[in-house]
Scaffold this motif. Structure first.
Motif, PDB file in Angstrom:
ATOM      1  N   SER A 183      13.183   1.440   0.587  1.00  0.00           N
ATOM      2  CA  SER A 183      13.334   1.054   1.993  1.00  0.00           C
ATOM      3  C   SER A 183      12.135   0.254   2.482  1.00  0.00           C
ATOM      4  CB  SER A 183      13.531   2.302   2.858  1.00  0.00           C
ATOM      5  OG  SER A 183      12.376   3.142   2.796  1.00  0.00           O
ATOM      6  N   THR A 184      10.937   0.664   2.017  1.00  0.00           N
ATOM      7  CA  THR A 184       9.747  -0.100   2.395  1.00  0.00           C
ATOM      8  C   THR A 184       9.817  -1.518   1.856  1.00  0.00           C
ATOM      9  OG1 THR A 184       8.420   1.927   2.383  1.00  0.00           O
ATOM     10  CG2 THR A 184       7.234  -0.164   2.286  1.00  0.00           C
ATOM     11  N   GLY A 185      10.230  -1.688   0.620  1.00  0.00           N
ATOM     12  CA  GLY A 185      10.368  -3.027   0.052  1.00  0.00           C
ATOM     13  C   GLY A 185      11.409  -3.850   0.774  1.00  0.00           C
ATOM     14  N   ARG A 186      12.553  -3.247   1.126  1.00  0.00           N
ATOM     15  CA  ARG A 186      13.593  -3.987   1.844  1.00  0.00           C
ATOM     16  C   ARG A 186      13.094  -4.443   3.211  1.00  0.00           C
ATOM     17  NH1 ARG A 186      17.081  -0.109  -0.610  1.00  0.00           N
ATOM     18  NH2 ARG A 186      16.869   1.248   1.213  1.00  0.00           N
ATOM     19  N   GLU A 187      12.377  -3.561   3.889  1.00  0.00           N
ATOM     20  CA  GLU A 187      11.853  -3.932   5.209  1.00  0.00           C
ATOM     21  C   GLU A 187      10.852  -5.085   5.094  1.00  0.00           C
ATOM     22  OE1 GLU A 187       9.359  -1.976   8.968  1.00  0.00           O
ATOM     23  OE2 GLU A 187       9.963  -0.738   7.248  1.00  0.00           O
ATOM     24  N   SER A 233       0.827  -1.206   0.000  1.00  0.00           N
ATOM     25  CA  SER A 233       0.000   0.000   0.000  1.00  0.00           C
ATOM     26  C   SER A 233       0.859   1.253   0.000  1.00  0.00           C
ATOM     27  CB  SER A 233      -0.931  -0.013   1.219  1.00  0.00           C
ATOM     28  OG  SER A 233      -1.825  -1.099   1.165  1.00  0.00           O
ATOM     29  N   LEU A 234       1.892   1.280   0.854  1.00  0.00           N
ATOM     30  CA  LEU A 234       2.773   2.449   0.890  1.00  0.00           C
ATOM     31  C   LEU A 234       3.519   2.619  -0.436  1.00  0.00           C
ATOM     32  CD1 LEU A 234       4.288   2.220   4.489  1.00  0.00           C
ATOM     33  CD2 LEU A 234       2.274   3.480   3.704  1.00  0.00           C
ATOM     34  N   MET A 235       3.957   1.488  -0.992  1.00  0.00           N
ATOM     35  CA  MET A 235       4.694   1.568  -2.249  1.00  0.00           C
ATOM     36  C   MET A 235       3.800   2.038  -3.402  1.00  0.00           C
ATOM     37  SD  MET A 235       6.875  -1.951  -1.737  1.00  0.00           S
ATOM     38  CE  MET A 235       7.657  -1.932  -3.349  1.00  0.00           C
TER      39      MET A 235
END
Length: 399
Positions: free
Chosen positions: A236-240, A207-209
């Motif tokens: 960063s969101t994807g890595r997390e 959702s954030l991406m």
């Protein structure tokens, strides 16, 4: 399912039901042989065993072939032939082999009144029969009576042992079924937990991406510097999300390596909520705010994770469905519980938020011994309210 019986050869399977008859026929032949010894080798001074007496002796042995199928009829036949041989002066048998076998069988297989009646009849029959014979010594009474009582007692012990063995087998079967049910239930609960975690992680990250990616083309044209920050946020969101997924999948691999276990990320907790709210505000432009009241209390590890995931899923639903501009996260600590409330100013229940996410929120709350309510907020928008217990573990909450 393959059973031990199905693994046997067909010929052996057909032979097994006939085994009791084979064994009983061998027992009857052995008793007949013992009776015939008195005929073939008579004691000095005794009357020789006549052929009529041998036939009566055979009548005490042959019925033993059916002793398991018809124990009462077999006992009656032997009970009639034995005193008949004794009263016929054939002479009587030195040892009542057939009588001991039928008393053992009656004690092991029949009802209480049947076996007690048969034992009483044999004791009285032996005493009365020996009274009609001459030259009977007192030890002979004791010998015959002790033989009958011993055979009866052995039958009782066999019956008790069989009942005890059957009870143990039944108990073992029940325990095995309960263990299998517990294992299946634990697996189902673990699968549901993993599914909830993966849904929460992926739904939140994606959702954030998506929000950042949709805003990317506009930002690239108007503010290149902000566009770079946007793409950094997406990365960063994807890595997390990938790191958290690797931790979940690592549990499924059942790896016992200390290094591998040490590299896994810790589970999120209530202390990570401020960073979660800041991340949502920074990534989506949603004006998200966290308010805390009361004195923080200790929570179990399951409750810590549940509190974080509830807020994460509620904010994800707000971003995906509500079209809201503001979201308020309230964390209220009480003596025996903590209340989590996420309220937005979006379209409300008509937006149809969540689906699986709201179900996961309720499941997490119930699993920790708490409760969850979802629906329209009093001033408009959507509201998620969860109440979780403090200072108890999952087992304590459920029990």
């Amino acid at each position: 399912m393959t059973t031990p019986r199905s693994l046997l050869p067909p010929a052996l399977t057909r032979w097994r039901p006939a085994t009791p008859y084979v064994l009983d026929a061998a027992l009857a032949a052995l008793v007949l042989f013992a009776v015939s010894l008195q005929w073939m080798f008579p004691d000095e001074g005794d009357d020789p065993l006549s052929w009529q007496g041998w036939l009566l002796g055979a009548a005490t042995a042959v019925p033993l072939i059916w002793r398991r199928r018809t124990p009462c009829a077999t006992a009656c036949a032997v009970s009639l032939a034995t005193p008949a041989q004794a009263l016929y002066h054939a002479p009587p048998p030195d040892v009542m082999y057939g009588g001991m076998v039928v008393l053992y069988t009656m004690a092991a297989q029949t009802r209480p009144w049947q076996r007690r009646l048969m034992l009483t009849g044999w004791i009285l029959g032996v005493v009365i029969t020996m009274q009609h014979q001459s030259n009977q010594e007192p030890f002979e009474y004791a010998f015959h009576l002790m033989g009958l009582v011993s055979a009866y007692a052995l039958g009782v012990l066999t019956r008790v042992q069989r009942a005890y063995t059957a009870e143990l087998e039944d108990r073992a079967g029940r325990l095995e079924r309960e263990r299998a049910a517990d294992t299946a239930r634990a697996r189902a609960e673990e699968r549901a937990r993993i599914a909830r975690d993966m849904h929460d992680i992926l739904a939140h990250a994606v959702s954030l991406m998506v929000v950042q990616a949709e805003a990317g083309p506009v930002v690239v044209r108007k503010d290149p510097d902000r566009a770079e920050a946007t793409f950094d946020t997406i990365a960063s969101t994807g890595r997390e999300a990938m790191a958290q997924l690797r931790r979940i999948l690592g549990v499924l691999k059942e790896e016992a390596s200390t290094g591998e276990a040490g590299s896994r990320l810790p589970q999120p907790s209530v202390t990570a909520l401020p960073e979660l709210v800041r991340q949502v505000r920074r990534s989506t432009g949603l004006h998200a705010e966290l308010r805390t009241s009361g004195t923080p209390r200790p929570l179990s590890s399951d409750t810590e994770v549940a509190a974080y995931r509830v807020v994460q899923e509620a904010l994800t639903n707000t971003v995906k469905h509500a079209r809201a501009s503001r979201a308020l996260v309230e964390l209220d600590w009480a003596d025996d519980h903590v209340s989590l409330t996420v309220t937005d100013d979006g379209r409300g229940p008509s937006a149809g938020p969540g689906g699986h996410g709201l179900i996961g929120i309720r499941e997490r709350a119930v699993a920790c011994g708490g409760s969850a309510e979802t629906g329209g907020a009093p001033g408009g928008g959507f509201r998620v309210a969860v109440r979780l217990p403090v200072a108890v573990d999952r087992e304590g909450a459920l029990g």
